[in-house]
Design an enzyme around this catalytic site. Structure first.
Site: not given
Lengths: 433, 433
Positions: B361, B237, B262, B415, B420, B259, B214, B130, B191, B327-328
């Site tokens: 990045d 971020s 963003h 068990e 088995h 950052q 999004n 995507y 979709q 994250e960073h």
């Protein structure tokens, strides 16, 4: 059903597609109930967990008795027979040996610009292991979840196991002991998952939760995902056996039933190049179902979801298998390695007729927590990697930044991210001054 | 805010805890809308996708024009300047070189019972990528998602990217071309996710879907998870910079802003051992915010979620960093390797002051798709492994089964899984006959 299909039938494709898409899971919608339980535990902590445990497990606890003490564990373990203990120890040893080989390598190298690049693996700090109570309380599952965590280096492994009416399961506690579980709490259900994810005064929160459970546990794991990591949500068990005619029908029938006996929604399929052999296996399954202890479970599973499929050759069998993407795949053929090379999607492969799937459930060494419902197309069984994470590393030198920095500036400009570009430009300016 | 905190403050723990738990994501509840869209696409296929695309992207498509043709791609790519193309090619080359080192090893060995054990890695057959449209349509993200998939060996990589009002993004299409994307469709939103997961007459279904989007895209990915695999659902971020006093305040200010620009919900934190330096960085951030192109985004981010924390020593900085699990993480200190060794939880580490986060990045080589919102405690950035899965292998010999089979029988009995046990017993009986 069980369906006898032949690849040569005119309607084979439609029947096979129906088999693939058979809806086997009846997951009751418990999400609202679970959301309420999680909210209760987040708000009420220990007290909420204790109340819910009184309600569901009929035992009265206090914050001091939530945890099963080491004395209780020792006493329970003492009840285990020497034979059972030996079997569990052999399983633990073999599972540990297999999983130790999964430990990933760190890497670091210097590239042609002088930049140092690499990555480093670290363990999850704290993990939680859910163990079901009652009939589905399997010591083997404790080993399969706890040992990879400990091999990965998880410092704190907290286990939860409901004890309805206060009854402890000695083998489950022995498995926890052998695996190095650090804490055991006598709680279960969504309330136990919530306690592990969010913590209470008594139970410190964990970073990752694994282990099987009923619909409430599965819904709770889905809901806390993000706050903590979770393993897969496992569906009903599956086995696919590919066999030529040179097999004992009784062996293959028992292999099929060994998954059917797990769950009425389990699915057992035989694909064979020998129609006569396929019929013999079908008859043998019916015969065994007359006396099998769990025939009330295995019978409906075989009736509703079982299938015996005849194919013209092993290449066709491999193709169908790749469409099924089975959890367990037995290759009972003369050259299992050659057939295995044609398999792209399967959780676990058992090679040759001397390798019944049950060996993998207990003692082989590989993990028995495996992707179900065709998810072997995109996911793997539980492993040491599920309890580790990778941090990427990068170190520029002034020379490396001079070499590649201008391209970063260019790309930042193309994405209209000015500060990204300026953070490079400021450094290049100093170099060029 | 931005908060100036000092580890020595009496209320530091409370302030730091508030910073950790700040709710930064405002995820609108779009789940019902998304459920409807997915149902529409499952029922209506191409036609539903075309209707929804007309509605959201204002373009009229037919099944024949859903896919962007190779001629259209060529024409778009021709519009890219030589400089942009060179920068993107260098990025692709470096990202590919880094990820090729991640290819995992198969393993096979014979244990002391004569059993052969091991595992084998295979690629996901078909993956979907995507790519957002409009402002958030980043060619660098195409490289970061598509290259690992192709390095893993994914045979079919299908990309979806919405083209509002029919406008194609030449750099995005060039990035797809350089990465080896096989199919590109001009659709987006829930979709497009539904079409990739369930397939239509024109778009074959995939096994795994990755890439940012999004709230609608994120909700759709959550909903199709299980039917297909998905990557993480990324949050806003984050950057944490640990810096001593021996740094240029302008550099660090720009790193923090890289950052912040963003997303208004992004979070930028500086931890420093030098309070005076911390103040200088704070002033420099304010100065840059006067002219920064994206000051309308970076300003609120810094105001609402930024922080500058003074600590007595680097060990304290490492401890706080491990609680943040950023994250960073930039380590702008004299000995970044020594400090890095104390870091247990971080998506990516940037070592030394010559390694601004923006390098990661675009052009460094490591992936820029990284765990956010403290999930680096239990998860890793995107890698080749996300497009592969592991099949475990086991092959018993009669001797191996004789050695370990009895323990499997024992555990099966414990068990209450009779079939088995019998599947092992039947084979052992033959050996003992």
């Amino acid at each position: 059903m069980p369906q006898f299909l032949s690849f040569d039938d005119a309607d084979f494709e439609a029947s096979f597609a129906a088999l693939l898409s058979a809806k086997r899971e009846d997951s009751p919608d418990v999400d609202n109930v679970v959301a309420g339980i999680i909210a209760d535990v987040r708000a009420g902590g220990d007290e909420a967990v204790i109340d819910l445990t009184a309600k569901f497990d009929r035992i009265t606890l206090t914050p001091d008795t939530l945890r099963i003490t080491s004395d209780e564990i020792s006493d329970a373990i003492d009840q285990v027979s020497a034979e059972d203990r030996e079997a569990l120890e052999l399983a633990a040893t073999r599972i540990r040996a297999y999983h130790e080989r999964q430990l990933p390598q760190d890497a670091e190298w210097v590239d042609d610009t002088g930049a140092t690049l690499g990555w480093r693996w670290t363990a999850v700090s704290a993990a939680g292991l859910y163990v079901p109570g009652g009939l589905a309380s399997y010591p083997s599952s404790v080993l399969m979840n706890a040992i990879p965590a400990k091999v990965a280096g998880v410092e704190r492994l907290a286990m939860v196991v409901p004890t309805p009416d206060g009854v402890l399961n000695p083998l489950v506690l022995l498995a926890a002991h052998l695996s190095g579980v650090d804490e055991v709490y006598r709680i279960g259900g969504a309330q136990a998952v919530a306690a592990l994810a969010y913590g209470t005064d008594t139970i410190a929160p964990v970073d990752k939760i694994t282990g099987p459970g009923n619909a409430f546990v599965a819904a709770a794991k889905r809901r806390v995902f993000g706050k903590v990591g979770i393993d897969m949500i496992a569906g009903p068990s599956e086995i696919l056996v590919i066999a030529d005619g040179d097999n004992d029908p009784e062996w293959i029938a028992l292999d099929l039933l060994s998954q059917a006996e797990h769950d009425e929604s389990a699915q057992s399929i035989l694909i064979t190049t020998d129609a006569t052999f396929g019929e013999a296996v079908g008859q043998e399954v019916i015969r065994k179902l007359r006396t099998l202890e769990r025939r009330a479970i295995a019978g409906p599973s075989w009736r509703d979801f079982g299938a015996i499929i005849t194919v013209p050759d092993l290449a066709t069998a491999a193709n169908l298998s790749n469409r099924i993407a089975p959890e367990h795949l037995e290759l009972c053929v003369a050259d299992p390695d050659a057939l295995s090379a044609q398999i792209n999607h399967a959780g676990a492969i058992f090679l040759g007729q001397w390798t019944p799937e049950a060996i993998g459930d207990y003692i082989g060494g590989p993990n028995h927590v495996l992707p179900t419902a065709r998810s072997a197309r995109f996911s793997s069984g539980l492993s040491v990697l599920d309890f580790m994470k990778r941090t990427t590393l990068a170190r520029m030198t002034p020379e490396a930044l001079r070499a590649i920095g201008p391209s970063a500036e260019r790309l930042a400009a193309s994405e209209s991210l000015e500060a990204h570009g300026l953070s490079v430009t400021a450094r290049l300016d100093k170099l060029n001054r």
